[in-house]
Design an enzyme around this catalytic site. Structure first.
Site, short mmCIF file in Angstrom:
data_model
loop_
_atom_site.label_atom_id
_atom_site.label_comp_id
_atom_site.label_asym_id
_atom_site.label_seq_id
_atom_site.Cartn_x
_atom_site.Cartn_y
_atom_site.Cartn_z
N HIS A 141 0.72 -1.16 -0.07
CA HIS A 141 0.01 -0.02 0.06
C HIS A 141 0.78 1.20 -0.06
O HIS A 141 0.58 2.25 -0.56
CB HIS A 141 -0.77 0.00 1.25
CG HIS A 141 -1.95 -1.20 1.27
ND1 HIS A 141 -1.78 -1.97 2.34
CD2 HIS A 141 -2.94 -1.39 0.53
CE1 HIS A 141 -2.89 -2.97 2.02
NE2 HIS A 141 -3.56 -2.45 1.15
N LYS A 160 -1.11 -6.37 -8.12
CA LYS A 160 -1.48 -7.40 -7.31
C LYS A 160 -2.87 -7.78 -7.60
O LYS A 160 -3.22 -9.09 -7.89
CB LYS A 160 -1.14 -7.15 -5.80
CG LYS A 160 -2.23 -8.08 -4.84
CD LYS A 160 -1.39 -9.36 -4.65
CE LYS A 160 -1.81 -9.95 -3.55
NZ LYS A 160 -3.27 -9.97 -3.05
N ARG A 200 -4.50 -9.93 3.91
CA ARG A 200 -5.05 -11.30 4.26
C ARG A 200 -3.74 -12.27 4.91
O ARG A 200 -3.92 -13.18 5.66
CB ARG A 200 -5.61 -11.75 3.11
CG ARG A 200 -6.98 -11.30 2.76
CD ARG A 200 -7.96 -12.02 1.85
NE ARG A 200 -9.10 -11.70 1.85
CZ ARG A 200 -9.50 -10.78 1.00
NH1 ARG A 200 -8.58 -10.17 0.20
NH2 ARG A 200 -10.99 -10.39 0.96
P1 AMP Z 1 -6.61 -3.53 -0.60
O1 AMP Z 1 -6.27 -2.83 0.70
O2 AMP Z 1 -6.11 -5.02 -0.40
O3 AMP Z 1 -7.99 -3.35 -1.26
O4 AMP Z 1 -5.62 -3.00 -1.50
C1 AMP Z 1 -5.71 -1.44 -1.83
C2 AMP Z 1 -4.91 -1.08 -3.09
O5 AMP Z 1 -3.31 -1.77 -2.76
C3 AMP Z 1 -5.03 -2.08 -4.41
O6 AMP Z 1 -4.98 -1.20 -5.54
C4 AMP Z 1 -4.37 -3.28 -4.48
O7 AMP Z 1 -3.99 -3.57 -5.58
C5 AMP Z 1 -2.98 -2.52 -3.54
N1 AMP Z 1 -1.90 -3.62 -3.22
C6 AMP Z 1 -2.23 -4.50 -2.33
N2 AMP Z 1 -1.26 -5.70 -2.38
C7 AMP Z 1 -0.27 -4.97 -3.00
C8 AMP Z 1 1.12 -5.19 -3.19
N3 AMP Z 1 1.40 -6.56 -2.69
N4 AMP Z 1 1.76 -4.47 -3.78
C9 AMP Z 1 1.16 -3.43 -4.40
N5 AMP Z 1 0.20 -2.92 -4.41
C10 AMP Z 1 -0.69 -3.66 -3.47
#
Ligand code: AMP
Length: 282
Positions: free
Chosen positions: A37, A152, A190
């Site tokens: 993030h 991702k 997760r």
């Molecule tokens: P989430 O909180 O899982 O909804 O993710 C928020 C944003 O962070 C989304 O655009 C995801 O694709 C990005 N994201 C999640 N994991 C990663 C990662 N390992 N590397 C880069 N971006 C990520």
């Protein structure tokens, strides 16, 4: 860092920034933040003047209510991380703020076509409609010049690209590379829920993807898929899919083709479902 909980207040503050000619970058998240993030924030800081992050665990995109209930939350630490990363505005709305008529009320339906029916769409009914609903609402609240999302969630990026087209938005989507742990596991909120034993197993997802990528074209993809799925099963996963797809439109492929492609995987360890992907070609 300013913290806003209401759309109207955030809109007013950002309106002032826009009037002052500032370029607004936005990275939406569901919290339980990690360096993946933060890498989005860093990209946003490089490209824009004012960086907005949001934390909102969106109920309409969870097809499994247990997954929603168990979604990790580390708000205090998230605020520290975002402050240290130089975020200017954090939007932290309640469910009632984003869904005044309740999350179960009727929502607009987006015509994402084929890309919402395959892969994650096939295993998570309505998931991408939920993503569309919340991203649309967040974009209307923030009205960013630039939107930063992670590769991702490869299919989610395609859905959001389509959402921007459907809504005639001028926001520019930036797809940022996947950040990984030292052993290759893609960072994910997760992952916090994995037991030490599951964490040791989890690395097999990225190893399998890399193995498929390295062996692409040496034999029919059906063979690689079968072996890859067997590897995941032997490691203790219940895999949902392992597929090769066109990077432009997610058409599933039996063999590599010219142009960008992605190898995409989803697999469950206990009640935790992990996804990952690697791109191939240009
Ligand atoms: P989430 O909180 O899982 O909804 O993710 C928020 C944003 O962070 C989304 O655009 C995801 O694709 C990005 N994201 C999640 N994991 C990663 C990662 N390992 N590397 C880069 N971006 C990520």
């Amino acid at each position: 860092m300013y913290l806003f909980k209401r759309v109207a207040d955030l809109g007013q503050a950002l309106g002032q920034e826009k009037k002052a000619g500032k370029r607004i970058g936005f990275a939406p998240t569901m919290g339980a933040l990690h360096q993946g993030h933060i890498s989005l924030i860093q990209s946003a800081k490089q490209e824009t003047d004012i960086v907005v992050a949001s934390i909102f665990v969106n109920p309409t995109q969870f097809n499994d209510p247990k997954d929603f209930e168990k979604y990790p939350s580390t708000l205090e630490q998230d605020i520290l991380l975002l402050t240290a990363a130089g975020v200017d505005y954090l939007f932290l709305p309640s469910v009632a703020e984003m869904y005044p008529a309740g999350p179960d009320a009727e929502h607009p339906h987006y015509d994402f076509g084929y890309i919402e029916s395959v892969l994650e769409g096939a295993y998570r009914p309505n998931h991408f409609q939920g993503v569309g609903i919340i991203v649309h609402k967040l974009l209307e609240a923030v009205r960013p010049d630039d939107l930063f999302m992670g590769q991702k969630d490869f299919q989610q990026c395609m859905i959001v690209k389509r959402l921007l087209e459907i809504t005639g938005s001028s926001t520019q989507l930036h797809i940022c590379p996947t950040l990984r742990e030292a052993d290759g596991l893609a960072m994910s909120s997760r992952n916090m829920r994995l037991t030490p034993g599951q964490r040791a197993t989890a690395v097999e997802i990225s190893r399998t993807l890399q193995w498929v990528k390295d062996n692409l074209g040496t034999r029919p993809f059906s063979g690689l898929r079968a072996e890859g799925l067997a590897r995941l099963e032997d490691a203790g996963f219940a895999p949902d899919y392992l597929e090769l797809a066109s990077g432009n439109d997610l058409r599933l492929l039996d063999a590599p083709e010219d142009g960008p492609m992605a190898i995409l995987v989803a697999a469950r360890l206990g009640d935790i479902r992990l996804i990952d992907n690697m791109t191939v070609g240009s």
